[in-house]
Design an enzyme around this catalytic site. Structure first.
Site, PDB file in Angstrom:
ATOM      1  N   THR A  51     -30.047  -6.778   5.615  1.00 47.91           N
ATOM      2  CA  THR A  51     -30.059  -5.203   5.631  1.00 47.91           C
ATOM      3  C   THR A  51     -31.398  -4.798   5.195  1.00 47.91           C
ATOM      4  O   THR A  51     -32.327  -5.529   5.072  1.00 47.91           O
ATOM      5  CB  THR A  51     -29.110  -5.076   4.431  1.00 47.91           C
ATOM      6  N   TYR A 235     -41.083   2.602 -12.154  1.00 47.63           N
ATOM      7  CA  TYR A 235     -41.547   1.107 -11.192  1.00 47.63           C
ATOM      8  C   TYR A 235     -42.873   0.647 -11.685  1.00 47.63           C
ATOM      9  O   TYR A 235     -42.905  -0.405 -11.825  1.00 47.63           O
ATOM     10  CB  TYR A 235     -41.886   1.969 -10.092  1.00 47.63           C
ATOM     11  N   THR A 275     -31.928   2.303   0.374  1.00 41.35           N
ATOM     12  CA  THR A 275     -31.323   0.687   0.546  1.00 41.35           C
ATOM     13  C   THR A 275     -30.348   0.710  -0.556  1.00 41.35           C
ATOM     14  O   THR A 275     -30.069   1.445  -1.476  1.00 41.35           O
ATOM     15  CB  THR A 275     -32.592  -0.213   0.264  1.00 41.35           C
TER      16      THR A 275
END
Length: 394
Positions: A51, A235, A275
């Site tokens: 993926t 992040y 994603t």
């Protein structure tokens, strides 16, 4: 059965085999239309091949460079009453296309973190394509079992030092909400580094090198995301950020280990895309929805296949790769364009439930999310009776 999407929060628990196949064919067509990657790889191992960026990397290597590919993934096969995971259908479609094109393709479906999987890959390479000249590390998993101790580590998506408070989008209700995430403990930081850091990447390269399966001039690359001001608290100054620091450490260590082969190890920084992993991270659905609108308005929007196409042509196989001060390859420069980020930051505080579809491209975000699982592809009859079973040769 008639297969319609079953969405639970940030995950879709089913997938459409024909839709997934259509998406793979679309990426292959894009790659072929862009032409060959000059000086590209010929023998490629893709860890996390089914993926997202890993799948796009395998497609780019095979259909952009004519490469033989061995992939590793961890996907659930279908039954007569349940669909497979999207990655399983993606891999089946890739194999079908590779076989039709006369390209070598093998896939091992197993736990890439395990010693057993590493041993299986080594045996497959020895009896198959032999030494590889590119190793892609694109694993995204919430947990990892240490193959040496058997201990299970779980990642945590948390800030460090202070509570993270931000607006966000509940994709179930389309409500704008305020999210507060408590800071991580030292144990949670350490476990996240164990799962998402560079240790397993190092283990893979060490194992392949010991087995004499890395070709002269071999490159290896691991993927990461850095972002900018809006995403930095979750992040950068966060558990994921510590894991990314460890990935940078591993890249330097591996680069040194590959010097006798004239090889290189690099971290590649990619842009924000939809994603299965990114949709689970607080703040990202709203950030992506705004980013998509701004970048589409500017004509610079990219998905996984566009990013990887540029990574191969502009960085991995370029005489003048785009490298930052830390030695990372950068393909996120269009997202981080100051004008793009300024516009995203301008829109961010203005978004409400009433103007969500006006100020953002949530529709596009949601389409991309469903597309991950094979829904919304052109030319697929989603009202037709469809068998979840597909023929595979992996």
């Amino acid at each position: 059965m008639i297969i319609k999407p079953k969405v639970r929060g940030f995950i879709c628990i089913n997938a459409h085999p024909q839709g997934c196949a259509a998406n793979v064919r679309e990426q292959i067509a894009f790659t072929q239309q862009k032409g060959a990657v000059e000086g590209g790889p010929k023998k490629v191992l893709v860890l996390g091949c089914s993926t997202g960026f890993g799948l796009s990397s395998r497609i780019t290597a095979a259909f952009g460079s004519g490469a033989d590919t061995l992939g590793v993934c961890f996907e659930k096969p279908p039954t007569e009453t349940k669909t497979a995971t999207a990655g399983y259908y993606n891999t089946a479609a890739f194999h079908e296309a590779a076989e039709a094109a006369g390209l070598y393709a093998k896939t091992i479906n197993g736990d890439a973190f395990s010693d057993a999987c590493k041993a299986q890959v080594i045996e497959e390479l020895k009896h198959g394509i032999g030494k590889v000249d590119l190793v892609i590390y694109s694993l995204a998993a919430p947990r990892r079992t240490d193959p040496k101790t058997g201990e299970v580590y779980n990642s945590a998506l948390k800030p460090i030092g202070q509570t993270y408070v931000s607006k966000g989008l509940n994709t179930d209700t389309l409500k704008i909400v305020e999210m507060a995430i408590e800071p991580a403990t030292q144990e949670e930081i350490a476990q996240t580094v164990k799962v998402m850091g560079g240790e397993d990447w190092e283990m893979w390269i060490d194992a392949l090198k010991s087995a004499d399966l890395l070709a002269e001039g071999c490159q290896t690359v691991a993927y990461t995301y850095l972002g900018d001001k809006l995403t930095w608290p979750i992040y950068g100054r966060a558990t994921i950020g510590k894991a990314k620091e460890d990935l940078d450490r591993a890249a330097k260590a591996l680069d040194s280990k590959l010097s006798d082969l004239n090889g290189q190890a690099r971290v590649a920084v990619l842009k924000a895309v939809v994603t299965q992993a990114s949709s689970a991270i607080p703040v990202m659905p709203l950030y992506l929805s705004i980013l998509f609108k701004v970048m589409k308005d500017a004509g610079t929007h990219e998905g996984c296949i566009e990013q990887i196409q540029r990574l191969f042509k502009e960085c991995l196989y370029s005489g003048t790769p785009r490298v930052d001060e830390a030695g990372r390859l950068r393909v996120d420069e269009l997202e981080l364009d100051p004008k793009i980020q300024a516009r995203v930051e301008e829109i961010w505080p203005q978004v409400t439930e009433e103007n969500l579809f006006e100020l953002t491209d949530y529709k596009g975000y949601n389409q991309e999310f469903l597309k991950l699982f094979g829904f919304g592809a052109d030319g697929v009859d989603y009202d037709a009776e469809t068998s979840p079973l597909v023929s595979t040769n992996f």
